[in-house]
Design a protein around this motif. Structure first.
Motif, mmCIF file in Angstrom:
data_model
loop_
_atom_site.group_PDB
_atom_site.id
_atom_site.type_symbol
_atom_site.label_atom_id
_atom_site.label_comp_id
_atom_site.label_asym_id
_atom_site.label_seq_id
_atom_site.Cartn_x
_atom_site.Cartn_y
_atom_site.Cartn_z
ATOM 1 N N UNK A 179 0.857 -1.178 0.000
ATOM 2 C CA UNK A 179 0.000 0.000 0.000
ATOM 3 C C UNK A 179 0.891 1.225 0.000
ATOM 4 N N UNK A 180 0.409 2.295 -0.602
ATOM 5 C CA UNK A 180 1.155 3.542 -0.583
ATOM 6 C C UNK A 180 0.211 4.721 -0.616
ATOM 7 N N UNK A 181 0.753 5.885 -0.235
ATOM 8 C CA UNK A 181 -0.031 7.119 -0.180
ATOM 9 C C UNK A 181 0.506 8.113 -1.203
ATOM 10 N N UNK A 182 -0.388 8.625 -2.041
ATOM 11 C CA UNK A 182 -0.051 9.666 -3.014
ATOM 12 C C UNK A 182 -0.777 10.950 -2.645
ATOM 13 N N UNK A 183 -0.101 12.082 -2.847
ATOM 14 C CA UNK A 183 -0.824 13.343 -2.663
ATOM 15 C C UNK A 183 -1.638 13.643 -3.926
ATOM 16 N N UNK A 184 -2.400 14.716 -3.891
ATOM 17 C CA UNK A 184 -3.308 15.016 -5.008
ATOM 18 C C UNK A 184 -2.557 15.286 -6.301
#
Length: 750
Positions: A179-184
């Motif tokens: 899993x990973x987090x991307x900004x807008x």
């Protein structure tokens, strides 16, 4: 279904199978075959061999990098050129083996936004905000290692990042890599919006209104991976060396690298790493950790051809393991495949990321061609499906020693554990970081770092099982038990030296770090280690830094840290920090971190290419005074009575340090203030450059808590000379002033 994971609660990749051991050698070091002598003998040691035929020994002879004999000491193998290392009882273990790493990607992560261990939303945001300061607009911010369980379980969202990174795309992977987090901005570049469909085997998490939250799971991560600029070959080569040093510092001498392949991603990256990174590193003799490589299962014909052409070992450093595939995701990303739904999400049983018929067919072909198969499974349903599939493989391909691996094997349905023994299936269980000693402690106590109560204490492992999980069992799990995993005759002499001076001390108090590995590059480095041992564990060596000559220094591992050392004619030691480099010619000054002057941490002089870090303070010292005329022994230091008594390292005007034994008995190295020519700080603020610390310090720049602590602990109250070195504060440590970070340029700009 419990929401929290049991990751990092077991010791390491353990093999649920019986290991194969070599026949035991003679128990006495007295036989000299063919008149040849040992290159090195470890004497007076407490050696744990991981060989049940002879669990312990007190001496070991090594020749050409392999164990010649192990047992009790006699001088028959000692020749004129044999180096004898007297360990004075220190515990020696086989080199640790980490059975599941993404080695090169891990090396890259060591230089990115460090989120491992972050325990709050504010800290998470703060670390990203700090990283943005060093980037140009449009430059990607990459990092990872976060675990939302550490701050209560709430998952992060792009809204955490958008205000602090409006002009930089951000991608931050979770610690499990699923899993990973991307900004807008990153999602915009990747074309992810409300209308984007979930890819097969992946999930774009969304708000109740259907808007992407920024969290991407499994194959959905490829949407961002495809738009991130590819890391250069040179960067990946540097990452290999960085990861290797990181592993060696923790006593890991062999790793199983399962590569950079994830479901839905390109298989070529793993093969490019093999040819352009690993084979290159071997060709230029830069390999310092043994690797066993697994390749994406879809490329099994290439792996089979590679083994046919070259065998399973390309050299002593590079070994071909087999192929790897995935069946499900991870628990932390709620994508591990379970029979029951996730708590609070009754429609979610996890993800099956591959069709079972395709997986069975690829496994059958790989197995027919003699390849070891490793398949990722975390949820209880995924593990059950793999065990069922293995029954079919055995029925169709027949019984043999295949050592089928289930990577993680984290959650098992009742009765599933017994099925592993049916075909000798290996449960390859991992911890979250390369830290075998911590993992051994966790396996014995069932308490991860920070936990007060044990988790399922009935599952505690004894010390012997915990150590074998990191040594011989891990070697068996990748078909390398004939060359590594135990200190047995004929195997590679991969070993680690611990600070514990007896087995009782070690078993009662597992140390947090190692003292050294066998990865010496010269006999001179053995002399350095012997000197350190003679001085007593935790004491620093004599320091010498030539001022006019160019000296090449080499790595040695001591006290859990990499040390660059070289032996000069006068017998002193050069220490030069944590990066392999050559000391610059005609260097007149050196830079040392101000908070590192403690016994057990030899003075880490900054290397020319090493960066000064925000929030740290550094002393500038004259290199011409780094000539120590005597070494302070452990006995001498112990003879110091409690109090402010001091023993200088050399005669007056020769060395800028002295040993001090404080009232509490703690020993440290104190810097003589008259030798500190400048103090450098990096405050990320608007402080003025080139201010002096002393009576004229009207603005209190030198009265920060950090400098007060350095003054009290490192310098102390003295009446010889006023402590008033020049203070240079580097403001706004970003790309605009990045050149200031090079110690070589700092010194040349004086």
């Amino acid at each position: 279904m419990p929401a929290q994971s049991a990751l990092a609660l077991l010791a390491a990749a353990i093999a649920i199978a019986t290991a194969i051991f070599l026949l035991p050698p003679d128990s006495v070091l007295s036989w000299t075959p063919w008149g040849r002598f040992a290159d090195m003998i470890l004497a007076n040691a407490t050696i744990y061999t991981a060989d049940p035929a002879r669990p312990f020994a007190n001496a070991m002879a090594v020749r050409a990098g392999r164990v010649l004999r192990v047992g009790t000491y006699e001088s028959g193998l000692k020749g004129r050129h044999t180096y004898e290392l007297n360990l004075s009882g220190n515990v020696v273990l086989p080199g640790f083996i980490d059975s599941h790493v993404h080695f090169i990607d891990g090396g890259l992560l060591l230089t990115r936004v460090p989120l491992r261990g972050v325990r709050s939303k504010d800290d998470f945001i703060s670390k990203v905000k700090e990283a943005v300061k060093d980037k140009h607009d449009g430059q990607w911010i990459l990092g990872g290692g976060w675990n939302n369980d550490f701050w209560g379980g709430d998952l992060p969202a792009s809204s955490w990042l958008d205000d602090i990174s409006p002009d930089n795309p951000v991608w931050l992977s979770r610690m499990d890599g699923h899993m990973g987090l991307a900004n807008s901005l990153a999602m915009k570049i990747a074309g992810i919006d409300k209308s984007t469909n979930d890819p097969v085997g992946g999930t774009i998490t969304r708000t109740p209104e259907g808007e992407p939250t920024g969290l991407l799971i499994d194959t959905a991560m490829n949407l961002v991976f495809d738009v991130i600029q590819e890391v250069s070959i040179q960067e990946r080569r540097e990452a290999l060396f960085r990861a290797s040093k990181h592993a060696l510092k923790r006593g890991v001498t062999t790793v199983v690298d399962v590569g950079s392949y994830f479901p839905g991603s390109s298989t070529e990256k793993t093969w490019k790493d093999f040819s352009a990174v690993y084979k290159w590193a071997h060709s230029v003799e830069k390999m310092i950790v043994r690797v066993c490589l697994f390749f994406p299962m879809p490329t099994w014909p290439r792996v089979s051809d590679l083994i046919t052409e070259n065998g399973r070992s390309l050299s002593q450093w590079i070994h071909i393991g087999g192929v790897k595939a995935f069946l499900d995701g991870s628990l932390g990303s709620s994508s591990a495949l379970f029979y029951e739904p996730y708590e609070g999400d009754t429609d979610n049983h996890g993800l099956q990321v591959i069709d079972m018929d395709n997986l069975l067919n690829a496994t059958l072909e790989s197995d027919k061609h003699g390849l070891q198969v490793a398949i990722h499974a975390i949820g209880d349903k995924a593990n059950g499906m793999l065990l069922d599939m293995l029954d079919k493989v055995v029925d169709l391909n027949g019984m043999k020693d295949r050592r089928f691996r289930i990577e993680h094997a984290q959650h098992l349905a009742p009765g599933a554990a017994d099925r592993f023994g049916k075909h000798g299936t290996i449960a390859s269980v991992q911890v979250s970081d390369i830290n075998p000693l911590q993992a051994v402690h966790t396996a014995m106590s069932r308490k991860p770092p920070g936990w007060e109560a044990p988790w399922i204490p009935a599952e505690r492992l004894p010390l012997d099982d915990s150590l074998k999980a990191h040594t011989i069992s891990a070697a068996y799990a990748c078909f390398l038990d004939h060359i590594v995993g135990s200190l047995s005759e004929g195997k590679y002499a991969d070993f680690v030296v611990l600070p514990s001076t007896s087995w009782g001390e070690f078993s009662n108090d597992i140390p947090e770090h190692i003292l050294a590995t066998n990865k010496f590059t010269s006999c001179k480095e053995l002399l350095v280690l012997q000197k350190l041992l003679d001085m007593g564990n935790g004491l620093a060596p004599c320091l010498h830094l030539p001022a006019v000559t160019t000296t090449t220094v080499r790595l040695v591992y001591w006290g859990g840290q990499a040390r660059l050392v070289a032996e000069e004619e006068n017998g002193c030691v050069v220490t030069a920090g944590d990066v392999a480099a050559e000391l610059p010619a005609a260097e007149e000054h050196v830079i040392c971190p101000a908070d590192s002057f403690f016994v057990g941490l030899p003075i880490p002089v900054m290397s020319p290419g090493e960066e000064l870090l925000p929030g740290r303070t550094y002393f500038v010292l004259p290199a011409t005074r780094f000539s120590c005329l005597k070494v302070l022994t452990a006995a001498t230091l112990a003879a110091l009575s409690p109090g402010p008594k001091k023993v200088p390292l050399a005669g007056p005007g020769q060395c800028p340090f002295e040993y001090v034994k404080g009232a509490g008995g703690a020993a440290l190295i104190r810097v003589l203030p008259e030798f500190i020519e400048k103090v450098i700080t990096c405050d990320n603020g608007n402080g003025n450059n080139r201010r002096s610390c002393g009576a004229a310090d009207d603005d209190g720049l030198c009265s920060t808590p950090e400098l007060k602590r350095h003054y009290a602990q490192l310098v102390g109250s003295r009446n010889r000379q006023p402590w008033s070195p020049r203070l240079e504060t580097i403001s706004e440590c970003d790309h605009k002033s990045r050149w200031f970070r090079s110690p070589a340029r700092l010194l040349s700009s004086r």
